[in-house]
Scaffold this motif. Structure first.
Motif, mmCIF file in Angstrom:
data_model
loop_
_atom_site.group_PDB
_atom_site.id
_atom_site.type_symbol
_atom_site.label_atom_id
_atom_site.label_comp_id
_atom_site.label_asym_id
_atom_site.label_seq_id
_atom_site.Cartn_x
_atom_site.Cartn_y
_atom_site.Cartn_z
ATOM 1 N N GLY A 1 0.799 -1.230 0.000
ATOM 2 C CA GLY A 1 0.000 0.000 0.000
ATOM 3 C C GLY A 1 0.826 1.272 0.000
ATOM 4 N N GLU A 2 2.129 1.148 0.110
ATOM 5 C CA GLU A 2 2.985 2.328 0.203
ATOM 6 C C GLU A 2 3.478 2.759 -1.180
ATOM 7 N N VAL A 3 3.453 4.082 -1.434
ATOM 8 C CA VAL A 3 4.153 4.661 -2.586
ATOM 9 C C VAL A 3 5.480 5.162 -2.035
ATOM 10 N N SER A 4 6.558 4.513 -2.419
ATOM 11 C CA SER A 4 7.861 4.796 -1.820
ATOM 12 C C SER A 4 8.395 6.157 -2.273
ATOM 13 N N LEU A 5 9.392 6.653 -1.514
ATOM 14 C CA LEU A 5 10.001 7.930 -1.849
ATOM 15 C C LEU A 5 10.649 7.899 -3.239
ATOM 16 N N PRO A 6 11.397 6.849 -3.611
ATOM 17 C CA PRO A 6 11.939 6.805 -4.979
ATOM 18 C C PRO A 6 10.838 6.845 -6.041
ATOM 19 N N GLU A 7 9.712 6.199 -5.759
ATOM 20 C CA GLU A 7 8.607 6.235 -6.720
ATOM 21 C C GLU A 7 8.012 7.628 -6.816
ATOM 22 N N LEU A 8 7.873 8.283 -5.672
ATOM 23 C CA LEU A 8 7.378 9.660 -5.683
ATOM 24 C C LEU A 8 8.316 10.571 -6.472
ATOM 25 N N ASN A 9 9.616 10.355 -6.321
ATOM 26 C CA ASN A 9 10.581 11.180 -7.054
ATOM 27 C C ASN A 9 10.514 10.922 -8.553
#
Length: 372
Positions: A240-248
């Protein structure tokens, strides 16, 4: 006509522009109205011209939109407002030229209102700068300080704010007086006698406006279809998490768009040169041939820019003139001359043969015309 700003244009900009309201008594000495109420009524009868009639009926308000066939017979509590009068009434352009110390792209249009005693649009505030020039008659204006005020909509086409008590400026304006109001300062005006007012507004696009119109261009030109990719994806437990690398990575999908300076700057030229209101365009019939245009330029025939035409060029973008939402390839010297001068130097234009084809096209479409 000359504009008398306190301390001169630069002093005025430094002290007042987007900072505080300013009343300039006698800002235009010996002011003469470029039109009268009948001229304004005639414009409001034309389908191409944007106009409104605002009538106050005690606590109630009514707004009608033109074109109009008739006007109220009452001698109180109504006002007629006509947008972009400078596009349609050539004599009014002298007022616009008073503000030639401002960047051309910032100047919007000239709205003219005629009000009978008591006529006005109620207390309101604008999100752009405006200079209000008093013409014929007298009008009382009150301008308040920036403050939280409740928004009112006494009519779907009329946005007001609740009355404000204290006023920074409270004055009865006479012909030639000028009132400058920065964005966000509440103000209200009503006619004391039958009065004409000339409002010069300034463009101030919001981030939302820019983003919306840039998105329209991207869609129309089918740009930026690149998709998110993650070739280094690894198994993980937190689905369920959108990771920080994915957000970037998602962020880069957007920042790469706005790093495309060539497209972004071209968009600015297209967007800022587009007329908000219809122009009085009269395409040439029959059209000029390039040879005819060359002969007229060489003969020194005066070339005029159509009133309301927005022509500009961008610093750092060479050989391109933006006119009414379109880009035209022109030598830099020609682009600058056409954008900066209402009547360009025909000798300079004639000295650039590469300009002849696009210039002929602009003339045939009615954006520039030769003096008859």
């Amino acid at each position: 006509m000359k504009l008398a700003l306190p301390g001169g244009p630069q002093a005025f900009l430094s002290e007042y522009w987007q900072k505080k309201p300013c009343l300039i008594k006698g800002g235009i000495m010996q002011f003469k109205d470029p039109l009268d109420a009948n001229d304004l009524a005639g414009l409001a009868m034309e389908a191409e011209v944007e106009s409104r009639l605002v009538v106050r009926m005690g606590e109630n308000w009514d707004v009608q939109h033109g074109p109009f066939e008739s006007f109220p017979s009452s001698d109180k509590d109504w006002t007629l407002l006509v947008q972009a009068v400078d596009h349609w009434f050539e004599q009014s352009n002298e007022l616009m030229q008073l503000f030639d110390f401002m960047p051309g792209w910032r100047v919007d249009d000239l709205m003219v209102s005629f009000s009978v005693p008591g006529g006005g649009v109620g207390p309101h505030l604008d999100q752009y700068d405006v200079f209000i020039i008093q013409g014929e008659g007298k009008r009382r204006w009150r301008v308040g300080d920036k403050q939280p005020l409740k928004t009112l909509t006494p009519h779907p086409s009329l946005l007001q704010v609740e009355p404000f008590k204290e006023a920074l400026i409270d004055v009865e304006m006479e012909p030639g007086d000028i009132l400058y109001i920065p964005p966000g300062f509440p103000h209200e005006g009503y006619a004391v006698t039958a009065a004409l007012n000339y409002s010069v507004g300034f463009r101030a696009p919001s981030g939302r406006d820019l983003l919306t119109h840039f998105a329209d261009l991207a869609i129309d030109e089918e740009r930026y279809n690149h998709r998110y990719g993650d070739p280094d994806l690894r198994v993980r437990d937190k689905r369920g998490e959108v990771s920080l690398p994915e957000l970037n990575r998602l962020k880069r999908c957007l920042t790469e768009i706005f790093d495309d300076e060539a497209t972004l700057y071209r968009f600015f030229g297209l967007y800022l040169s587009e007329a908000k209101h219809e122009l009085d365009l009269a395409p040439c019939e029959p059209e000029y041939h390039e040879e005819e245009v060359a002969q007229l330029l060489e003969a020194g025939t005066v070339l005029h820019r159509l009133a309301g035409t927005r022509a500009l060029y961008l610093a750092g973008v060479a050989d391109c003139l933006f006119v009414d939402g379109e880009a035209h390839a022109l030598p830099q010297a020609v682009a600058e001359e056409l954008a900066n001068q209402g009547c360009p130097d025909t000798g300079l234009l004639a000295a650039h043969p590469a300009a002849l084809r696009p210039l002929t096209r602009l003339i045939n479409r009615g954006y520039w015309f030769f003096e008859e």
